[in-house]
Write a protein that holds these residues in place. Structure first.
Motif, PDB file in Angstrom:
ATOM      1  N   ILE A  10      58.388  36.976  36.180  1.00 55.00           N
ATOM      2  CA  ILE A  10      58.028  38.377  36.413  1.00 55.00           C
ATOM      3  C   ILE A  10      56.510  38.618  36.278  1.00 55.00           C
ATOM      4  O   ILE A  10      55.874  38.083  35.367  1.00 55.00           O
ATOM      5  N   ALA A  11      55.981  39.358  37.236  1.00 53.22           N
ATOM      6  CA  ALA A  11      54.562  39.759  37.260  1.00 53.22           C
ATOM      7  C   ALA A  11      53.586  38.582  37.325  1.00 53.22           C
ATOM      8  O   ALA A  11      52.440  38.692  36.902  1.00 53.22           O
ATOM      9  N   SER A  12      54.062  37.450  37.865  1.00 54.09           N
ATOM     10  CA  SER A  12      53.170  36.293  37.980  1.00 54.09           C
ATOM     11  C   SER A  12      52.227  36.438  39.177  1.00 54.09           C
ATOM     12  O   SER A  12      51.153  35.831  39.196  1.00 54.09           O
ATOM     13  N   GLY A  13      52.672  37.211  40.191  1.00 53.51           N
ATOM     14  CA  GLY A  13      51.826  37.402  41.364  1.00 53.51           C
ATOM     15  C   GLY A  13      52.492  37.023  42.680  1.00 53.51           C
ATOM     16  O   GLY A  13      51.807  36.868  43.702  1.00 53.51           O
ATOM     17  N   LYS A  14      53.830  36.891  42.670  1.00 50.57           N
ATOM     18  CA  LYS A  14      54.541  36.491  43.901  1.00 50.57           C
ATOM     19  C   LYS A  14      54.260  37.446  45.062  1.00 50.57           C
ATOM     20  O   LYS A  14      53.961  37.021  46.173  1.00 50.57           O
ATOM     21  N   THR A 134      49.897  32.920  32.619  1.00 52.16           N
ATOM     22  CA  THR A 134      50.244  32.850  31.190  1.00 52.16           C
ATOM     23  C   THR A 134      51.034  34.100  30.802  1.00 52.16           C
ATOM     24  O   THR A 134      50.928  35.148  31.455  1.00 52.16           O
ATOM     25  N   GLN A 135      51.777  33.972  29.719  1.00 56.78           N
ATOM     26  CA  GLN A 135      52.593  35.120  29.286  1.00 56.78           C
ATOM     27  C   GLN A 135      51.699  36.327  28.959  1.00 56.78           C
ATOM     28  O   GLN A 135      52.044  37.458  29.289  1.00 56.78           O
ATOM     29  N   ALA A 136      50.558  36.056  28.339  1.00 60.68           N
ATOM     30  CA  ALA A 136      49.667  37.160  27.955  1.00 60.68           C
ATOM     31  C   ALA A 136      49.186  37.919  29.190  1.00 60.68           C
ATOM     32  O   ALA A 136      49.132  39.155  29.203  1.00 60.68           O
ATOM     33  N   ILE A 137      48.881  37.177  30.238  1.00 57.85           N
ATOM     34  CA  ILE A 137      48.396  37.817  31.475  1.00 57.85           C
ATOM     35  C   ILE A 137      49.532  38.569  32.173  1.00 57.85           C
ATOM     36  O   ILE A 137      49.361  39.695  32.636  1.00 57.85           O
ATOM     37  N   ARG A 138      50.713  37.956  32.201  1.00 58.32           N
ATOM     38  CA  ARG A 138      51.863  38.646  32.830  1.00 58.32           C
ATOM     39  C   ARG A 138      52.193  39.925  32.077  1.00 58.32           C
ATOM     40  O   ARG A 138      52.515  40.956  32.679  1.00 58.32           O
ATOM     41  N   LEU A 139      52.089  39.840  30.760  1.00 61.92           N
ATOM     42  CA  LEU A 139      52.370  41.016  29.923  1.00 61.92           C
ATOM     43  C   LEU A 139      51.405  42.157  30.281  1.00 61.92           C
ATOM     44  O   LEU A 139      51.815  43.289  30.535  1.00 61.92           O
ATOM     45  N   GLU A 140      50.153  41.807  30.346  1.00 58.64           N
ATOM     46  CA  GLU A 140      49.109  42.802  30.652  1.00 58.64           C
ATOM     47  C   GLU A 140      49.332  43.421  32.038  1.00 58.64           C
ATOM     48  O   GLU A 140      49.294  44.636  32.216  1.00 58.64           O
ATOM     49  N   ARG A 141      49.620  42.562  33.022  1.00 56.58           N
ATOM     50  CA  ARG A 141      49.814  43.054  34.404  1.00 56.58           C
ATOM     51  C   ARG A 141      51.073  43.910  34.517  1.00 56.58           C
ATOM     52  O   ARG A 141      51.088  44.909  35.232  1.00 56.58           O
ATOM     53  N   LEU A 142      52.120  43.507  33.794  1.00 59.66           N
ATOM     54  CA  LEU A 142      53.380  44.243  33.854  1.00 59.66           C
ATOM     55  C   LEU A 142      53.228  45.622  33.208  1.00 59.66           C
ATOM     56  O   LEU A 142      53.723  46.627  33.743  1.00 59.66           O
ATOM     57  N   MET A 143      52.543  45.676  32.088  1.00 56.05           N
ATOM     58  CA  MET A 143      52.329  46.965  31.411  1.00 56.05           C
ATOM     59  C   MET A 143      51.550  47.906  32.324  1.00 56.05           C
ATOM     60  O   MET A 143      51.888  49.075  32.474  1.00 56.05           O
ATOM     61  N   LYS A 144      50.532  47.338  32.970  1.00 53.10           N
ATOM     62  CA  LYS A 144      49.680  48.147  33.842  1.00 53.10           C
ATOM     63  C   LYS A 144      50.436  48.601  35.096  1.00 53.10           C
ATOM     64  O   LYS A 144      50.457  49.775  35.445  1.00 53.10           O
ATOM     65  N   THR A 149      55.571  50.076  28.010  1.00 51.12           N
ATOM     66  CA  THR A 149      54.985  49.818  26.694  1.00 51.12           C
ATOM     67  C   THR A 149      55.002  48.298  26.516  1.00 51.12           C
ATOM     68  O   THR A 149      55.682  47.576  27.265  1.00 51.12           O
ATOM     69  N   LYS A 150      54.298  47.834  25.498  1.00 55.23           N
ATOM     70  CA  LYS A 150      54.276  46.392  25.237  1.00 55.23           C
ATOM     71  C   LYS A 150      55.707  45.889  25.002  1.00 55.23           C
ATOM     72  O   LYS A 150      56.087  44.823  25.479  1.00 55.23           O
TER      73      LYS A 150
END
Ligand code: ATP
Length: 194
Positions: A10-14, A134-144, A149-150
């Motif tokens: 999820i939210a990796s950029g597909k 990375t999970q941190a980047i996917r998390l950030e992109r998904l939240m945005k 929420t986190k």
């Protein structure tokens, strides 16, 4: 014709990769779009979904199937998810097969399938590309992107298997931890290798 599967967590950029491929003139089918279209417009699928979820609140005020309500039900219960998948997955596979047939004059065609490995569709494709971040980047992109929420974003990320096994099963990996321009370059490099 080479049939290329595109997948990633999820939210990796597909979708971003898909759009780049479309901009370069390639034919791309998107499994998520097939699902959305089926739930909104396919009378047979809608009827089947209403039957399996009989008694549950799955419609919006206009009486149409609510993807949000269905999403919540299947996110919370494996049994309900499997019921829905037994209707949706054969439909998606059928649409992808038809897409391959109707685009067989193309040298390369792409199908973006988020659950490619989970549904075990490897054999449908000549090569598989995994979009990784990375999970941190996917998390950030998904939240945005989704205004989550986190906690909401983490819940969705943790519901999926990690990237490691899927990367091992893929022929190519696009690492999307940088800028969109870098992603575009990575996509073009892989296209040359296909
Ligand atoms: P999903 O699995 O939820 O369908 P996806 O894998 O299709 O997600 P995208 O929607 O393409 O992922 O990307 C997630 C978000 O991150 C989007 O808002 C997108 O615009 C953004 N994004 C993608 N790649 C980059 C990048 N390299 N730099 C900055 N933002 C990016």
């Amino acid at each position: 014709m080479k049939k290329i599967g595109l997948t990633g967590n999820i939210a990796s950029g597909k979708t971003t990769v898909e759009n780049m491929l479309i901009d370069s003139g390639y034919k791309v089918i998107d499994a998520d779009h097939i699902c959305h279209e089926a739930i909104c417009n396919n009378a047979e699928i809608i009827e089947k979904i209403k039957n399996i979820f009989e008694g549950k609140d799955i419609t919006d005020e206009a009486g149409s199937l609510s993807r949000k309500k269905i999403g919540k039900i299947v996110f919370e219960s494996d049994t309900e998810r499997k019921k829905l998948e037994s209707i949706i997955h054969p439909h998606v596979i059928n649409k992808i097969e038809k897409f391959f047939i109707s685009n067989s004059e193309n040298d390369i065609v792409f199908a973006s399938v988020p659950l490619l490995f989970e549904i075990k569709l490897e054999k449908m494709f000549d090569k598989i590309i995994f979009v990784s971040a990375t999970q941190a980047i996917r998390l950030e992109r998904l939240m945005k992107r989704n205004n989550f929420t986190k906690e909401e974003a983490l819940q969705r990320i943790s519901a999926q298997n990690t990237e490691d096994d899927k990367i091992k099963k893929s022929d190519f990996v696009i690492f999307n931890n940088g800028t969109v321009d870098e992603l575009s370059k990575n996509v073009n490099d892989i296209i040359k290798k296909l």
